[in-house]
Design an enzyme around this catalytic site. Sequence first.
Site, PDB file in Angstrom:
ATOM      1  N   SER A  98       0.830  -1.073  -0.152  1.00  0.00           N
ATOM      2  CA  SER A  98      -0.088  -0.094   0.062  1.00  0.00           C
ATOM      3  C   SER A  98       0.847   1.094   0.020  1.00  0.00           C
ATOM      4  CB  SER A  98      -1.007  -0.056   1.307  1.00  0.00           C
ATOM      5  OG  SER A  98      -0.007  -0.072   2.377  1.00  0.00           O
ATOM      6  N   LYS A 136      -4.845   9.087  -8.463  1.00  0.00           N
ATOM      7  CA  LYS A 136      -5.203   7.966  -7.542  1.00  0.00           C
ATOM      8  C   LYS A 136      -6.715   7.305  -7.520  1.00  0.00           C
ATOM      9  CE  LYS A 136      -4.533   6.210  -2.735  1.00  0.00           C
ATOM     10  NZ  LYS A 136      -5.573   5.342  -2.654  1.00  0.00           N
ATOM     11  N   CYS A 430     -48.503  23.146   3.831  1.00  0.00           N
ATOM     12  CA  CYS A 430     -46.803  23.837   3.813  1.00  0.00           C
ATOM     13  C   CYS A 430     -46.441  24.129   5.406  1.00  0.00           C
ATOM     14  CB  CYS A 430     -47.301  25.054   3.105  1.00  0.00           C
ATOM     15  SG  CYS A 430     -45.614  26.127   3.037  1.00  0.00           S
TER      16      CYS A 430
HETATM   17  S1  IVH Z   1       0.570   2.233  -6.879  1.00  0.00           S
HETATM   18  C1  IVH Z   1       3.415  -0.099  -4.117  1.00  0.00           C
HETATM   19  N1  IVH Z   1      -1.002   4.049  -8.097  1.00  0.00           N
HETATM   20  O1  IVH Z   1      -4.059   2.936  -3.636  1.00  0.00           O
HETATM   21  C2  IVH Z   1       2.606   0.956  -4.619  1.00  0.00           C
HETATM   22  N2  IVH Z   1      -1.803   2.684  -6.279  1.00  0.00           N
HETATM   23  O2  IVH Z   1      -2.681   2.835  -1.278  1.00  0.00           O
HETATM   24  C3  IVH Z   1       1.312   0.274  -5.117  1.00  0.00           C
HETATM   25  N3  IVH Z   1      -4.437   3.207  -6.204  1.00  0.00           N
HETATM   26  O3  IVH Z   1      -4.132  -0.377  -3.047  1.00  0.00           O
HETATM   27  C4  IVH Z   1       0.204   1.319  -5.604  1.00  0.00           C
HETATM   28  N4  IVH Z   1      -4.503   4.803  -7.870  1.00  0.00           N
HETATM   29  O4  IVH Z   1      -5.902   0.489  -4.949  1.00  0.00           O
HETATM   30  C5  IVH Z   1      -1.053   3.112  -6.980  1.00  0.00           C
HETATM   31  N5  IVH Z   1      -2.138   5.315  -9.426  1.00  0.00           N
HETATM   32  C6  IVH Z   1      -2.018   4.435  -8.342  1.00  0.00           C
HETATM   33  C7  IVH Z   1      -3.219   4.127  -7.874  1.00  0.00           C
HETATM   34  C8  IVH Z   1      -2.992   3.513  -6.523  1.00  0.00           C
HETATM   35  C9  IVH Z   1      -5.040   3.971  -6.862  1.00  0.00           C
HETATM   36  C10 IVH Z   1      -4.817   2.664  -4.846  1.00  0.00           C
HETATM   37  C11 IVH Z   1      -4.540   0.780  -4.872  1.00  0.00           C
HETATM   38  C12 IVH Z   1      -3.475   0.780  -3.939  1.00  0.00           C
HETATM   39  C13 IVH Z   1      -3.602   1.849  -2.744  1.00  0.00           C
HETATM   40  C14 IVH Z   1      -2.631   2.227  -2.358  1.00  0.00           C
END
Ligand code: IVH
Length: 800
Positions: A98, A136, A430
């Site tokens: 994560s 994200k 009303c």
């Molecule tokens: S990279 C090692 N890129 O965010 C890093 N994650 O907190 C791996 N997520 O479970 C994640 N958009 O569901 C990455 N452009 C993006 C992302 C992304 C959404 C989510 C993903 C992950 C969580 C990490």
Amino acid sequence: MQNDLFSEIAVTDVASVITPEAQRAAILRTELERHSHAYYVLDAPTIPDGEYDKLFLELQQLEEQFPALRTPDSPTLRVGGAPLAEFGQVQHAVPMLSLNNAFEDADIQAFDRRISEGLEAGSHASPQIDYAIDLKFDGLAINLRYVNGVFTQAATRGDGFVGEDVTENIRTVRSIPLRLNTPKPPAILDIRGEVLMFKSDFARLNQRQRDAGSKEFANPRNAAAGSLRQLDSKVTAQRHLRFFAYGIGLLEGAPLPESHRALLDWYQSMGVPVCDENAVVQGADGLLNFYRAIQVKRSTLAYEIDGVVYKVNDFAQQEELGFVSRAPRFAIAHKFPAEEALTIVQGIDIQVGRTGALTPVARLAPVFVGGVTITNATLHNEDEIRRKDVRIGDTVIVRRAGDVIPEVLAVVLERRPEPAPAAFEMLKNCPVCGSHVVREVGEAIARCTGGWFCSAQRKEALRHFAARKMMDIDGLGERYIENLVEFDYVRGIADLYKLTLSDLLEMKRRADEREGVIPETVQQGKIATKWAENLILAIDNSKRPPIERFLFALGIRHVGESTAKTVAEWLGSLALIRRAPLSLFLVLPDIGPAVAEAIADFFIEEKNQQALDELLLAGVAPQGEHPPSAKLSQQLETSVLLSALSIPKLTATRCKQLQERGVTLASLAAIADDGFVQLGLPADVNLALREWLSVANNKAQLNQLDYLRKMLLEQMPEALANEGLLAGKTFVLTGTLPSLSREQASALIEAAGGKVAGSVSKKTSYVVAGDEAGSKLLKAQELGVSILTEAELLQIVVGA
Ligand code: IVH
């Protein structure tokens, strides 16, 4: 480029099989996937849906006939298979980690410093650091495994080490390629990314759920999660999930690209969807600039995001930085302030709007969401409350996005107090004026019938009337409006213009009294009058509004700034507008039936006409009135007016035919029984028209419209001459004209008020064709656009 995206696959595929059926199946698979990719990834459909369905059916039948032809990458598998009893487990070859979160600018500056320091500590003195930025996505992380280029398995993130096998469900996601578009696929490739649902697909899904009486999803993320975790992949197939790639797990049999950016480019080249909102930047400022730009753009995106992700672009540098516990050091998520939060409904109030609409509003325990504290949220209407089953005492999810009014998304049923509070009932009267409440059939909104009698509606109407874009009465704020209405100084809008200084001072005195305050001036034995003088001046200054603002200020339902402008521009005067029949509004551009009806309804109402008269008598005089626009003459053609009447079966084309045969509105109204045959209409149309005409009111409407039409056309000629003979007409020139150059011909047309365009469309009025006219002439013939020779053009323009 688009066309040969999958051609390499076709070649290898076809080469390895022999029978004609096998060849055909391979071609169909390739074609179908190419069209899918164009539709779902490139957003540029290459064939009509019906054609796609035909090819799909052909492949399905072939595979049924010859089961040996089924391949794991066949698009026929995308419709879902037999339901599973449970999901299998998948151990991730490389754990799915994560990200650490950041919210403040300072967190990002610290991140940038940590990266620089981390890399400087290594061998490099002062390394070049590029950051790759992705959005994200607010969905679910997924791992897609491709073996020798063929999609073989998909797994959810799970606990990061072990996830659930959702292969069959993922196969139904049309934008995910079942085979990578590359001649040399890696032996194993784990592509990581996010599965999500677009906002439009989410809205459609919830509409379907509503129609079926099923539970709605609170947001696209929940809908995506619910759809992905379906044991029956046929259900998933109906849900239109999407995918964006942003990472990599295991890779065998191909070199790893050098950077995150290069990885995404590689994916894209193989037909894997990659979001195009991304960037490579330097420094904390670069990161923050992107963040701010995307924050502004956020609401216009087709999908939901909850922030952006910054990653060190260079993979070698990423490796050098490494990980801390379960998150990478080289990346960070910069999140937007939360837009959803949990809170408790303390009450449900009913607000009365300008048009009497009753809006239930939830009073909430204060909660910080989307960057501000909110204490209430709209519940929209009675049906919405019922559907969401919101009750007082409930814990609810509230949402506040951007400038949008906060709303209650859903109830957390598990937290409903015991015993359950009563379900919501709409008031019968009303809450402000006690008039009875009605809800018309097919309408979601309940309304107070009190109209101007209802002080809530009066206040809202005054607020609207006085606002900046309407009559712009400076200083007529909330408090004065409250008092003017509550103490009954303003009953009709025109009363505003009759207010005297002593009225206002008396009103103030009563308001102070009611609130139990004695202003300082009064204590000193003086009375402040400046504010009242200013207000009276401001009211007086508002008496000469431009006509379009005056129209807007009247508060006609559905009439906003731009509709008011259109009506004023085309019809010109209040005298005409207030007497115009519905059909005249219907022929104005950009005004739909609901809006036209709202305008006509407003002016049909006797008390509105009275209020208007009172305003005019009180000295309000709209400015900039003018004769109807010359452009209106085209809309006054018999065929256009006829068509606006929506007579059953009388299509626009039929209306045109009638006009060409010399039928007028008056002649139609006066038609005798034996006259119908001469109209040359098919029997059923004839019958429908006859029936329509047998309604007395309709005949009267035709006559009235005919009269109005003549009157307007008479008022117009002067303006018409000014605007030119060819006003509103569009010409396209093609080929070589015998005597005029292209520039000369254009100049002639433009001098007569016409426009010259480059390409032929349905909107083209004439095509002027010379020698060797090419595709434009063909197109004109296809579309039935009138074609002129140079001589004919000259005749029209200069009478030569
Ligand atoms: S990279 C090692 N890129 O965010 C890093 N994650 O907190 C791996 N997520 O479970 C994640 N958009 O569901 C990455 N452009 C993006 C992302 C992304 C959404 C989510 C993903 C992950 C969580 C990490």
